[in-house]
Write a protein that holds these residues in place. Structure first.
Motif, PDB file in Angstrom:
ATOM      1  N   ASP A  86       0.789   3.475  -2.292  1.00 14.45           N
ATOM      2  CA  ASP A  86       1.014   4.654  -3.289  1.00 14.45           C
ATOM      3  C   ASP A  86       0.573   5.916  -2.999  1.00 14.45           C
ATOM      4  O   ASP A  86       0.340   5.972  -1.625  1.00 14.45           O
ATOM      5  N   VAL A  87       0.480   7.487  -2.995  1.00 16.78           N
ATOM      6  CA  VAL A  87       0.104   8.693  -3.238  1.00 16.78           C
ATOM      7  C   VAL A  87      -1.501   9.383  -4.249  1.00 16.78           C
ATOM      8  O   VAL A  87      -1.885   8.336  -4.862  1.00 16.78           O
ATOM      9  N   TYR A  88      -2.093   9.704  -3.204  1.00 17.67           N
ATOM     10  CA  TYR A  88      -3.283  10.776  -3.423  1.00 17.67           C
ATOM     11  C   TYR A  88      -2.874  11.981  -3.050  1.00 17.67           C
ATOM     12  O   TYR A  88      -2.016  12.272  -2.698  1.00 17.67           O
ATOM     13  N   ILE A  89      -2.922  12.849  -4.240  1.00 17.77           N
ATOM     14  CA  ILE A  89      -2.724  14.283  -4.336  1.00 17.77           C
ATOM     15  C   ILE A  89      -3.505  15.469  -4.914  1.00 17.77           C
ATOM     16  O   ILE A  89      -4.120  14.529  -5.345  1.00 17.77           O
ATOM     17  N   SER A  90      -3.745  16.363  -3.634  1.00 16.53           N
ATOM     18  CA  SER A  90      -5.051  16.730  -3.819  1.00 16.53           C
ATOM     19  C   SER A  90      -4.195  18.499  -3.470  1.00 16.53           C
ATOM     20  O   SER A  90      -3.833  18.299  -2.336  1.00 16.53           O
ATOM     21  N   GLY A  91      -4.456  19.068  -4.386  1.00  9.06           N
ATOM     22  CA  GLY A  91      -3.702  20.406  -4.344  1.00  9.06           C
ATOM     23  C   GLY A  91      -1.973  20.167  -3.912  1.00  9.06           C
ATOM     24  O   GLY A  91      -1.814  19.566  -4.478  1.00  9.06           O
ATOM     25  N   LYS A  92      -2.157  20.990  -3.051  1.00 12.83           N
ATOM     26  CA  LYS A  92      -0.486  20.309  -2.638  1.00 12.83           C
ATOM     27  C   LYS A  92      -0.623  19.855  -1.638  1.00 12.83           C
ATOM     28  O   LYS A  92       0.906  19.489  -1.431  1.00 12.83           O
ATOM     29  N   ASP A  93      -1.508  18.963  -1.202  1.00 10.16           N
ATOM     30  CA  ASP A  93      -1.231  17.879  -0.374  1.00 10.16           C
ATOM     31  C   ASP A  93      -1.643  16.893  -0.726  1.00 10.16           C
ATOM     32  O   ASP A  93      -1.523  16.387  -1.916  1.00 10.16           O
ATOM     33  N   THR A  94      -0.191  16.040  -0.420  1.00  8.88           N
ATOM     34  CA  THR A  94       0.243  14.466  -0.837  1.00  8.88           C
ATOM     35  C   THR A  94      -0.610  13.329   0.583  1.00  8.88           C
ATOM     36  O   THR A  94      -0.061  14.138   2.131  1.00  8.88           O
ATOM     37  N   LEU A  95      -1.743  12.405   0.166  1.00  8.16           N
ATOM     38  CA  LEU A  95      -1.735  11.398   1.290  1.00  8.16           C
ATOM     39  C   LEU A  95      -1.338  10.072   1.410  1.00  8.16           C
ATOM     40  O   LEU A  95      -1.622   9.835  -0.237  1.00  8.16           O
ATOM     41  N   THR A  96      -0.034   9.684   1.938  1.00  9.82           N
ATOM     42  CA  THR A  96       0.024   7.906   1.885  1.00  9.82           C
ATOM     43  C   THR A  96      -0.749   7.752   1.637  1.00  9.82           C
ATOM     44  O   THR A  96      -2.134   7.119   2.822  1.00  9.82           O
ATOM     45  N   LEU A  97      -1.115   6.326   0.868  1.00 12.71           N
ATOM     46  CA  LEU A  97      -1.663   5.280   0.716  1.00 12.71           C
ATOM     47  C   LEU A  97      -1.060   3.279   1.094  1.00 12.71           C
ATOM     48  O   LEU A  97      -0.494   3.930  -0.115  1.00 12.71           O
ATOM     49  N   ASN A  98      -1.548   2.882   1.869  1.00 14.92           N
ATOM     50  CA  ASN A  98      -0.500   1.792   2.123  1.00 14.92           C
ATOM     51  C   ASN A  98      -1.766   0.586   1.560  1.00 14.92           C
ATOM     52  O   ASN A  98      -2.702   0.945   2.696  1.00 14.92           O
ATOM     53  N   TYR A  99      -1.143  -0.738   1.413  1.00 16.93           N
ATOM     54  CA  TYR A  99      -2.555  -1.280   1.208  1.00 16.93           C
ATOM     55  C   TYR A  99      -1.440  -2.411   1.159  1.00 16.93           C
ATOM     56  O   TYR A  99      -0.479  -2.975   0.894  1.00 16.93           O
ATOM     57  N   TYR A 100      -2.167  -3.347   2.068  1.00 12.40           N
ATOM     58  CA  TYR A 100      -1.910  -4.740   2.719  1.00 12.40           C
ATOM     59  C   TYR A 100      -2.888  -6.106   2.068  1.00 12.40           C
ATOM     60  O   TYR A 100      -3.995  -5.656   2.317  1.00 12.40           O
ATOM     61  N   ALA A 101      -2.434  -6.645   1.794  1.00 11.27           N
ATOM     62  CA  ALA A 101      -3.512  -8.098   1.112  1.00 11.27           C
ATOM     63  C   ALA A 101      -2.935  -9.497   1.760  1.00 11.27           C
ATOM     64  O   ALA A 101      -1.592  -9.550   0.804  1.00 11.27           O
ATOM     65  N   MET A 102      -2.966 -10.593   1.872  1.00  9.53           N
ATOM     66  CA  MET A 102      -2.643 -11.814   1.233  1.00  9.53           C
ATOM     67  C   MET A 102      -1.660 -11.932   0.185  1.00  9.53           C
ATOM     68  O   MET A 102      -2.687 -11.825  -0.899  1.00  9.53           O
ATOM     69  N   PRO A 103      -1.155 -12.358   0.517  1.00  9.29           N
ATOM     70  CA  PRO A 103       0.130 -12.905  -0.940  1.00  9.29           C
ATOM     71  C   PRO A 103      -0.932 -12.537  -2.764  1.00  9.29           C
ATOM     72  O   PRO A 103      -0.967 -13.009  -3.266  1.00  9.29           O
ATOM     73  N   TYR A 104      -2.107 -14.258  -2.314  1.00  9.53           N
ATOM     74  CA  TYR A 104      -2.504 -15.496  -2.862  1.00  9.53           C
ATOM     75  C   TYR A 104      -3.695 -14.205  -3.606  1.00  9.53           C
ATOM     76  O   TYR A 104      -4.482 -14.667  -4.387  1.00  9.53           O
ATOM     77  N   HIS A 105      -4.197 -13.044  -2.731  1.00  6.60           N
ATOM     78  CA  HIS A 105      -5.366 -11.943  -3.118  1.00  6.60           C
ATOM     79  C   HIS A 105      -4.800 -10.554  -3.897  1.00  6.60           C
ATOM     80  O   HIS A 105      -5.402 -10.230  -3.541  1.00  6.60           O
ATOM     81  N   LEU A 106      -3.279 -10.630  -3.776  1.00  3.15           N
ATOM     82  CA  LEU A 106      -2.434  -9.267  -4.047  1.00  3.15           C
ATOM     83  C   LEU A 106      -2.880  -8.537  -5.500  1.00  3.15           C
ATOM     84  O   LEU A 106      -3.135  -7.933  -5.500  1.00  3.15           O
ATOM     85  N   GLU A 107      -2.686 -10.159  -6.731  1.00  4.29           N
ATOM     86  CA  GLU A 107      -3.964  -8.785  -7.665  1.00  4.29           C
ATOM     87  C   GLU A 107      -5.170  -8.543  -7.845  1.00  4.29           C
ATOM     88  O   GLU A 107      -5.490  -7.192  -7.917  1.00  4.29           O
ATOM     89  N   MET A 108      -5.197  -9.169  -6.889  1.00  2.00           N
ATOM     90  CA  MET A 108      -7.562  -9.008  -6.286  1.00  2.00           C
ATOM     91  C   MET A 108      -7.430  -7.300  -5.953  1.00  2.00           C
ATOM     92  O   MET A 108      -7.764  -6.545  -6.113  1.00  2.00           O
ATOM     93  N   ALA A 109      -6.238  -7.547  -4.542  1.00  2.00           N
ATOM     94  CA  ALA A 109      -6.376  -6.551  -4.103  1.00  2.00           C
ATOM     95  C   ALA A 109      -5.811  -4.947  -5.250  1.00  2.00           C
ATOM     96  O   ALA A 109      -6.346  -3.566  -4.533  1.00  2.00           O
TER      97      ALA A 109
END
Length: 137
Positions: A86-109
């Motif tokens: 995902d991305v977090y946008i704050s003013g003119k800045d964009t921060l990359t958000l990367n997430y990793y989870a075990m496949p069996y916990h994906l929806e919870m993550a």
């Protein structure tokens, strides 16, 4: 019953690599390269500028950090992770958000990490802007 998948977390810098493991030492940058079997994902600090084939059935992940970090905070994990971003946008800045989870916990993550943007906005309000040059979240 959920099928567990193998994973490894590398903590304790001096257990995994030769280094000056002292609390006061903060290298100003780092390149962390991990070679693992295909089918697994490596996660580490910084940004992932690339993955490279490293022989039959293996891939090398190269993670780059361009800011000071304590040796004991530079770590890695690898396993059979599901990735989403995902991305977090704050003013003119964009921060990359990367997430990793075990496949069996994906929806919870996904439900849990939905709170990250609110958390980052709160931290910015109380502590100042998060550096856009950072490695992301």
């Amino acid at each position: 019953m959920k099928r567990e998948t193998p994973w490894i977390q590398g903590s304790g810098a001096s257990l995994w690599r030769p280094c000056k493991d002292h609390l006061s030492d903060e290298p100003d940058s780092m390149l962390i390269s991990i070679t693992i079997s295909n089918g697994f994902t490596d996660i580490s600090n910084g940004r992932l500028p690339g993955k490279t084939p490293a022989g039959p059935g293996r891939t090398r992940y190269d993670w780059a950090l361009s800011y000071p970090i304590n040796n004991y905070n530079a770590t890695f994990c690898f396993g059979k992770y599901a990735h989403f971003d995902d991305v977090y946008i704050s003013g003119k800045d964009t921060l990359t958000l990367n997430y990793y989870a075990m496949p069996y916990h994906l929806e919870m993550a996904k439900a849990m990490f939905a709170q990250v943007k609110l958390m980052l906005a709160c931290f910015e309000r109380h502590f100042g802007k998060y550096s856009p040059e950072s490695a992301g979240h």
